[in-house]
Design an enzyme around this catalytic site. Structure first.
Site, short mmCIF file in Angstrom:
data_model
loop_
_atom_site.label_atom_id
_atom_site.label_comp_id
_atom_site.label_asym_id
_atom_site.label_seq_id
_atom_site.Cartn_x
_atom_site.Cartn_y
_atom_site.Cartn_z
N CYS A 117 0.87 -1.30 -0.08
CA CYS A 117 -0.05 0.07 0.01
C CYS A 117 0.68 1.26 0.05
CB CYS A 117 -0.97 -0.09 1.12
SG CYS A 117 0.20 0.42 2.83
N GLY A 262 -15.62 10.81 -15.43
CA GLY A 262 -14.66 10.21 -14.42
C GLY A 262 -14.39 8.91 -14.36
N GLU A 1265 0.54 -13.78 15.20
CA GLU A 1265 -1.02 -14.02 15.19
C GLU A 1265 -1.85 -13.66 16.53
OE1 GLU A 1265 -1.33 -18.29 13.15
OE2 GLU A 1265 -0.11 -18.31 14.67
#
Ligand code: FAD
Ligand code: FES
Ligand code: FES
Length: 1333
Positions: A117, A262, A1265
């Site tokens: 990201c 758009g 975890e």
């Protein structure tokens, strides 16, 4: 036909001229495939995640200046970029030239884990700084709201970026009492630190580093070409007129051609639904469509204006206009603020939103309420129409004639006596379509405040905009007061008929929202009337809480950890917060993931063909139509597999390609190979499979129970004498808890490149796998060659979370078969929708329990049966069920405890490993038992937890594993103390007594989590360490880097042992050719295994070097290494770690299942909106025992990221299956993972000080975890908040609540007059829209 026009734009200051630009090509694929810029990532392909964010700059005629804005490159057709300049993450800085401060700060603040990201985050922040060099925290929040991260929990990203804020706004959480003080208050330890990174040497923001807008484009923009541009692709042509007459002429000649603005509706439709039109008319160059005019009547805004432009205009107007006149603007602004993310608002146009005629879209309901009008034009002239329900003919249909164009929208000023409000409720507060939206306006007249006009509009309660006209008519002339309220509600109940078949289901909830929104409106008007001095009537104080909206805040908090001892050498990095070793490369876009590798010559693409039936015999597969399509090379299926078509794992068999029978929708029946990925995708859709349906078809756990459909083995664990003890208990309770599944939603979808080497059957795979050895093994079986011919290379993964262990091996086998058959390199990269459909996720669980307890909360005996939905094949389900059972005791010593585990065999895609691996489900059911016992005993849940907790120095779990709970108890105590639990509980009780429509809840949970594989042989690690003559060191190990920082920790270990700086050590990749037979990177065990193996290898090398060092202690490392070389000392060593034997004897129900336990405690506070079901995460405090942390920054990152993933699991992430077993939630727009708005406003994480773990590398503990389960604190806090709401209406605190606690579940559990009205008037669907599996 006219030839294609020349497309001219710039990328990172470089001129791009495309002579045959394809209108279907979007910027993202152009950048990645044609330009070779792979920094922008593809994670959803539909504008919903922000991973592909880039900056676009263009000269704006209406504003007469260059504007910079973010877009999602996956939705931006390149042909719409004519005259624009694009800047990508590569264009702002690099490790080779100069970093941009944004890149440096996100990396150094530990805001990049898997890094997938990160380029998108960087570009959102960079663009903000281009327009606002000194942003406020709110600016940053807004800029990042459209960017998702699945790893970090967002806090470190914010921490890095807030260093750009001015001093005033960056400091504090704004929660009154400072979060930093809260954290420090409790700590007497001088060796605790809260500093995870240093800001001292940050590069300053230097605007001269920025690329300038290309002068050529500026000149061209000012000259303005008057031509219609024309672009022609293989399937689609596009014409781009430059003025209105041209547009209208084109529209009249091609009325069937959609207008493109758009592309935020058309684009997703094209990508997801495969819809396309042969001709598009792009209207973005038509300046008349982006005109903005203010007049005494209000705002006229061109239909081609972006939503951001509309928002900006309204923000300015609200500041400059009297409050009463701008009431409507404020309502509209409220909607715009939470509509999509910033990138989408920059691209999406006002006209596109209206003309999409989609009731999920928010604008129409509020614009209609505001009495807005639309100017519509064609060559025949212009007409003005009202924007109301008559404007729409049905879903996606309006009254516009095909040749007409929406020119502009007129938004009037509000008038005296008018009151306006807008409402929306979505699955997630930001970046999510609304479930129901509404706009309401009333005009009141005279002293009696009688209704002169009333406009109410709803979206999301039917296929189109709904206006309850009769209700509005009936209320005309009535005074605004309590009598009106009940009449209005019964009229609305009557008139707003939400069809049971409403898309998205939840008819009763939608109806409840419609009524609740009106109630909010009623209160709002009452309050406003009082504020404006037109009425003295007061809304009871406790009801005002209905009106305070939740404010999205930037998360703030404190993170503390113990400093290393002062005696530790300053060169030794172990125990210090060291940046992720690829952080900078990830932030600059240089880090390579499998799909970033440049195309291999002649490379082909493979697309999976999946079953559309849940249980059927495959009669025939006909690829003939697909094979005739352009670019198609081959179709492959089971008959093409030269070796074995079976995936064999622990004696369970799964077919790679279906041979005769499909057992779920989404099962792979074949694969299409073509020259491009689009060709492969399109051709795959043409494969015709003939099925013959089979019975039974089972989807849900309940179906499986009914049909006794289970996988083997069925497990049981028992301690004590449960049945006998149950008899002795004062009370017995029987109940159950259902927990839905979860999609991994790693940002990088699954895939690989298979490259045949052309000799000796060799093949290289560049693959995103957490278990390279298994992938290698399966590929070699499928190809019928030995493993030594197959090499898997794993550079890094864009997140794994357990989802890239099993299924990727089958995908790899298919891709390798395609590569073998065609003799070419083949690339597989699953679309997000296919990834979600095919690869499975976390198991849904049902826990049915019987518990015997005494009035003081002591649990005497508990008997729990866990059912998991395993899907169509066993995969890892049995081991996951084992883990659930092995964790069922959590922190509690329950003397008589029995657990049974049954994995249901159903006709759903096979469920698989997911961070926590059944642990969260096992723990949550037990916590539910304790919560329900506490409710029945009338005791605070934390007291019941304390009463039952393990105590002392030596305890035994229910499977007879010895452990010491002291550090668990320390975590619990410190968590209660740091959270200020007692006093906050009192505050919450006070708050709840004062507020009817907002309620708060708090919950604190302990945790004991087993680390390591219960299959003992997996607990091994291997490494290879090479030292080169220049002194540099290359480390290889069997673990895969997926953001958790395993490479960074391995470097820290190697650096300590070899006594060389981390900068001299490098980890290139994980490769089966270097380290064979490695265990998967899973079970929180990766660092333990790898760390020990690297240590072992380095120690071997140091032993060999020691004589050389002793002989010339004054020499440098490089000299010693050289000397060793000349003395023929091997400078390469393998290391191995043989973990302890862990195993469980399931016959006896005993055994040391785990290597050791990681402990922690977490406390969360939430606030719910009882009228809508919305909730806000107010504060979370976690104290975690990670032993002596190897790297506190990475460990805290795992805690935060895991918690936020758990928060998604327990609150907003919901998978929907249709009644025929098809997964409906297949993309970022349907499935919501936590966004920035979901992170607790205050989020504190403390690593337990003075904790040690003799069992693992340098006294550390595995942490990957455990934090996921802590999301359950939010679930239980919500449950207690709902209980508080129910007690106001005299309802019992005993009520069922399944996980996730979605807005719908919260709202419908807060029963009140509105839910009752909705229930009584909503018809039940004959077949539900979706099923709980
Ligand atoms: C990730 C994501 C999140 C979103 N979240 C929200 C949300 O929370 N709330 C919400 O309301 N919306 C949301 N949207 C939808 C978004 O607001 C609309 O897609 C957008 O407004 C459409 O505008 P556009 O310019 O992109 O239209 P396009 O996709 O270019 O066109 C859409 C349709 O409108 C027609 N059209 C466009 N302009 C005109 C015109 N002037 N005259 C005649 N026909 C015209 C086109 O022919 C086409 O049929 C979201 C979209 C995405 C991708
Ligand atoms: S890939 Fe473009 S927004 Fe997700
Ligand atoms: S670091 Fe954000 S998705 Fe992995």
């Amino acid at each position: 036909m006219v030839d294609s026009s020349e497309l001219l734009f710039y990328i990172n200051g470089k001129k791009i001229v495309e002579r045959n630009a394809d209108p279907e090509e979007v910027l993202l694929s152009f950048l990645r495939r044609k330009v070779g810029l792979t920094g922008a990532k593809s994670a959803c392909g539909g504008g919903g995640c922000g991973a592909c964010t880039v900056m676009v700059s263009r000269y704006d005629h209406s504003q007469e200046r260059v504007i910079h804005y973010t877009v999602t490159a996956c939705l931006q057709p390149i042909v719409t970029l004519h005259g624009a300049a694009v800047v990508t993450v590569e264009g702002i800085g690099s490790t080779k030239t100069k970093l941009h401060p944004v890149q440096e700060r996100i990396a150094k603040a530990h805001g990049s884990q898997c890094g997938f990201c990160t380029p998108g985050m960087v570009m959102s922040m960079y663009t903000l700084l281009r327009t606002t060099p000194q942003p406020s925290m709110e600016d940053i929040r807004e800029a990042l709201a459209g960017n998702l991260c699945r790893c970090t929990g967002y806090r470190p990203i914010i921490d890095g970026f807030k260093t750009f804020c001015d001093a005033q706004s960056s400091g504090c959480c704004g929660s009154g009492k400072c979060c930093r003080e809260n954290g420090a208050e409790d700590s007497n330890d001088s060796d605790l630190s809260e500093q995870l990174f240093l800001q001292d040497h940050f590069l300053p923001l230097d605007p001269t580093q920025d690329l300038i807008f290309p002068p050529e484009l500026m000149i061209k923009a000012q000259q303005r070409s008057g031509h219609v541009l024309c672009f022609r692709g293989a399937r689609v042509s596009l014409k781009a007129p430059s003025d209105l007459p041209q547009l209208l002429e084109l529209k009249s000649r091609h009325p069937e051609a959609p207008l493109l603005l758009g592309n935020t509706t058309l684009g997703p439709n094209l990508q997801v639904k495969g819809q396309h039109s042969p001709l598009l008319i792009y209207a973005g160059r038509v300046t008349e469509l982006s005109r903005v005019e203010w007049s005494k009547n209000g705002l006229s805004i061109g239909a081609g204006s972006s939503l951001s432009r509309l928002k900006g205009e309204l923000e300015r107007a609200v500041q400059q206009t009297e409050e009463e006149l701008s009431a409507g603007f404020r309502a509209l602004l409220l909607t715009l603020q939470s509509l999509a993310g910033k990138q989408i608002r920059n691209m999406a146009t006002v006209g596109g939103n209206i003309m999409s005629a989609n009731p999920k879209y928010d604008l129409c309901s509020v614009l209609a309420a505001l009495d807005c009008t639309l100017d519509i034009c064609s060559e025949d002239g212009t007409r003005t129409v009202a924007l109301d329900e008559d404007m729409f003919r049905g879903f996606g249909q309006t009254i516009l004639r095909p040749e007409e164009v929406l020119l502009s929208l007129h938004v009037p000023y509000s008038r005296a006596g008018e009151y306006v409000a807008a409402f929306r409720q979505a699955q997630r507060r930001e970046l999510a379509f609304s479930i129901v939206n509404a706009g309401m306006k009333v005009s009141l007249h005279g002293d009696a405040n009688t209704i002169e006009s009333l406009r109410i509009f709803y979206g999301g309660v039917g296929p189109t905009l709904v206006r309850p006209a009769l209700t509005c008519q009936r209320l005309m002339g009535r005074s605004w007061g309590e009598e009106l309220l009940s009449e209005a509600c019964s009229a609305l109940t009557e008139e707003v008929r939400v069809p049971a078949s409403v898309p998205g289901g939840q008819a009763e909830y939608r109806k409840t929202l419609a009524l609740s929104f009106f109630y909010k409106f009623y209160l709002y008007v009452m309050e406003e009337m009082r504020a404006r001095g037109v009425s003295g009537a007061r809304v009871p104080e406790e009801h005002l809480s209905a009106l305070t909206p939740f404010r999205n805040q930037v998360p703030q908090g404190a993170q503390s950890f113990q400093l290393v001892s002062q005696s530790q050498s300053s060169f030794d990095p172990v125990g210090r917060p060291s940046m992720h070793c690829s952080g900078l490369e990830q932030a600059t876009g240089e880090a390579k993931y499998y799909d970033d590798l440049p195309p291999v010559h002649g490379e082909l693409f493979v697309h999976m063909v999946t079953s559309t039936r849940a249980h059927a015999k495959v009669i025939n597969i006909d690829p003939s139509r697909a094979l005739q399509m352009p670019g198609v090379v081959s179709f492959i299926s089971a008959t093409d597999v030269p070796g074995s078509n079976q995936r064999l794992w622990f004696n369970t068999v799964e077919e790679i390609f279906t041979e005769r029978e499909v057992v779920c929708v989404g099962q792979i029946v074949g694969a299409l190979v073509a020259e491009s990925r689009d060709q492969a995708r399109r051709a795959a859709a043409r494969i015709h499979v003939t099925y013959e349906d089979l019975q039974p078809v089972l989807f849900t756990i309940q179906d499986a129970i009914k049909h006794n459909s289970y996988f083997e083995p069925k497990r049981k664990l028992e301690r004590g004498h449960v049945d006998a003890a149950m008899e002795t208990a004062e009370h017995v309770l029987e109940d159950e808890l259902y927990m839905g599944g979860q999609e991994h939603f790693y940002m990088e979808t699954q895939g690989l490149i298979a490259v045949p080497r052309g000799e000796s059957d060799e093949m290289d795979l560049y693959v995103g796998t957490q278990h390279a050895a298994f992938t290698q093994e399966l590929v070699s079986h499928a190809l019928g060659v030995c493993s030594n011919k197959i090499t898997c290379h794993v550079k890094r993964l864009g997140g794994g979370f357990g989802g890239k262990v099993m299924k990727i091996a089958a995908l790899s086998a298919i891709t390798a078969v395609a590569a073998l058959k065609t003799g070419k390199a083949v690339r597989c990269c699953l679309d997000r929708g296919d990834d979600m459909l095919i690869t499975g996720g976390r198991h849904p669980f049902l826990g049915k329990y019987k518990v015997g307890y005494n009035s003081d909360g002591t649990i005497v005996a508990a008997d729990i049966t866990y059912y998991s939905n395993g899907g169509c094949t066993l995969d890892e389900s049995a081991f996951i069920m084992d883990k659930a059972l092995l964790h069922m005791d959590n922190a509690y010593r329950i003397p008589h405890l029995r657990g049974r585990g049954l994995v249901c065999r159903t006709h759903l895609p096979s469920y698989t490993a997911f961070r926590g691996f059944g642990g969260p489900q096992g723990l949550t059911v037990m916590e539910s038992v304790l919560y329900e016992v506490a409710v029945r005993c009338g005791l605070p849940p934390e007291k019941v937890r304390q009463v039952n907790m393990y105590q002392g120095d030596l305890c035994y779990t229910h499977h007879m594993q010895a452990f010491c709970p002291v550090d668990m108890l320390r975590c619990w105590d410190q968590c209660l103390q740091r959270a200020g639990y007692e006093s906050r509980l009192r505050d919450i009780q006070h708050f709840n007594s004062q507020n009817r429509w907002k309620k708060r809840g708090i919950a604190v949970l302990p945790q004991k989590f087993g680390v390591g594989f219960s299959k003992g042989f997996y607990n091994q690690g291997a490494a290879l360490v090479n030292i080169y003559k220049d002194g540099s060191v290359l480390v290889s190990h069997g673990g895969t880097e997926m953001g958790q920082g395993i490479h960074t920790k391995a470097l820290q270990v190697a650096s300590r042992v070899l006594r060389v700086p981390m900068s001299s050590i490098f980890i290139k990749e994980t490769c089966t050719g270097n380290v064979p037979n490695a265990a998967p990177s899973a079970a929180s065990f990766g660092t333990d295994a790898v760390g020990m193996a690297v240590k072992d290898a380095c120690e071997t090398l140091m032993r060999r070097l020691q004589p050389v060092m002793d002989k010339s202690p004054e020499n440098s490392w490089k000299q010693w290494v050289n000397e060793a070389y000349f003395q023929k000392i091997s400078l390469s060593a393998t290391g191995f770690f043989m973990g302890p034997p862990t195993d469980v004897d399931w016959e006896k129900g005993e055994g040391d299942a785990y290597y050791y336990f990681t402990f922690g405690a977490c406390c969360s506070e939430v606030e719910i909106d009882c009228l809508t079901g919305d909730h806000k995460n107010i504060r979370t405090d976690i104290v975690m025992d990670v032993g002596r942390s190897l790297n506190p920054a990475l460990d805290i990152g795992q805690v935060e990221g895991g918690f936020v993933q758990g928060l998604g699991l327990y609150t907003i992430e919901e998978l929907h299956f249709s009644p025929d077993g098809t997964l409906l939630t297949r993309g970022a727009s349907q499935y919501k993972i936590p966004a920035l708005c979901d992170v607790p406003a205050e989020f504190n994480v403390h690593l337990l000080a003075n904790a040690e773990n003799p069992h693992a590398i340098y006294m550390s503990k595995g942490i990957g975890e455990p934090p996921v389960f802590f999301g359950a604190t939010v679930f239980f806090a919500i449950k207690s908040a709902i209980a508080a709401a129910r007690s106001d209406t005299g309802l019992s605190a005993v009520f069922p609540l399944s996980s996730p606690a979605t807005a719908a579940r919260i709202r419908m559990s807060c029963e009140d007059q509105f839910t009752h009205m909705a229930a009584s008037s909503t018809e039940k669907a004959s077949s539900p829209w979706c099923i709980d599996v």
